[in-house]
Design an enzyme around this catalytic site. Sequence first.
Site, PDB file in Angstrom:
ATOM      1  N   GLY A  33      28.949 -41.420 -25.366  1.00 14.57           N
ATOM      2  CA  GLY A  33      30.004 -41.482 -24.568  1.00 14.57           C
ATOM      3  C   GLY A  33      30.071 -40.432 -23.595  1.00 14.57           C
ATOM      4  O   GLY A  33      29.205 -39.949 -23.236  1.00 14.57           O
ATOM      5  N   HIS A  39      23.900 -41.628 -17.492  1.00 15.45           N
ATOM      6  CA  HIS A  39      24.144 -42.842 -18.352  1.00 15.45           C
ATOM      7  C   HIS A  39      23.987 -44.305 -17.671  1.00 15.45           C
ATOM      8  O   HIS A  39      23.222 -45.260 -18.071  1.00 15.45           O
ATOM      9  CB  HIS A  39      25.318 -42.809 -19.275  1.00 15.45           C
ATOM     10  CG  HIS A  39      25.575 -41.857 -20.257  1.00 15.45           C
ATOM     11  ND1 HIS A  39      26.381 -40.750 -20.222  1.00 15.45           N
ATOM     12  CD2 HIS A  39      24.771 -40.870 -20.831  1.00 15.45           C
ATOM     13  CE1 HIS A  39      26.144 -39.588 -20.725  1.00 15.45           C
ATOM     14  NE2 HIS A  39      25.112 -39.620 -21.539  1.00 15.45           N
ATOM     15  N   GLN A 156      13.573 -36.428 -27.739  1.00 13.89           N
ATOM     16  CA  GLN A 156      14.004 -37.378 -28.455  1.00 13.89           C
ATOM     17  C   GLN A 156      13.543 -38.959 -27.970  1.00 13.89           C
ATOM     18  O   GLN A 156      13.253 -39.820 -28.632  1.00 13.89           O
ATOM     19  CB  GLN A 156      15.699 -37.412 -27.872  1.00 13.89           C
ATOM     20  CG  GLN A 156      16.418 -38.608 -28.442  1.00 13.89           C
ATOM     21  CD  GLN A 156      17.923 -38.456 -28.048  1.00 13.89           C
ATOM     22  OE1 GLN A 156      18.643 -37.811 -28.723  1.00 13.89           O
ATOM     23  NE2 GLN A 156      18.568 -39.103 -26.768  1.00 13.89           N
TER      24      GLN A 156
END
Length: 280
Positions: A33, A39, A156
């Site tokens: 979020g 994003h 990641q």
Amino acid sequence: MKPKLLRTLAALRRETARWRAHGLNYAVVPTMGAIHSGHTELVTQGLKRADRVITTIFVNPKQFAAHEDLGKYPRDEAGDVAKLGKAGCHAIFLPSPGEMYPHGFATTVSLSGPARAGLEDKFRPHFFDGVATVVAKLFIQTGADYAMFGEKDYQQLKVVTRMAKDLDIPIQVVGIPTVREEDGLAKSSRNVYLSQDERQQALAIYRYLMNAADRIRSGTNPQTAARAAARKLASLGFKVDYVAARNAETLAIPKDSGEPLRLIAAAWAGKTRLIDNIPV
Ligand code: AMP
């Protein structure tokens, strides 16, 4: 478009089953979020590859250590839904911690390879096990065809790509270049923590990564260039966790000249930890 809000696994399964029944494929964009244009770029790129995009919003307690910012991590559900809707996202999965980790939950994905490169893992030792556990669940729960991840979190990206391959999860992990502010600072949900002075200071990370990449391209040894960038950042007041030149695929310390390299950095501006990376 108003995205459909799905809060339970049952609701998620119903929606994705409907898409499948219509012969549609779909991409998942896992996030915590505090949505920004980094994003929404993942959503845009997802829409280029798939008929539907589902974003997940879950501030995953398993990837925060006790002293980290779980409690104060920025949360803005209404704002996030509006931004994702504007980007064309079809559905948002917003599970509660209890939905993701019901009573008795006892499984963790344990990693090696890129997750043990001595970068983020050295400074946040249980971070990637927490990430991989929740990402494996999200991949399986959504059953998506594509998973969109930012290069911003480069280690990641490599960890989840390896994990999906090793666990035979039939999903294609797609890495998307880092979205930056106009002045070059990598967009991050944590940038809101920066004071005005720290916001200015923060720019230096990207600048000295670029400088190191230039030096490597003109023949400087990668480790020498990375160490010089670390010294420079420290002299500007950063607490530097690392600046490293690594093999762009395996994240191992480079051996040959000519292998693809990535410069990767993590440093604290005041109380805010910033990460960034660039190709060489
Ligand atoms: P987050 O919720 O911010 O931890 O990240 C969710 C996803 O968005 C991860 O795949 C991140 O790598 C990606 N992401 C975060 N910031 C950016 C950015 N500036 N550019 C591209 N992707 C990003």
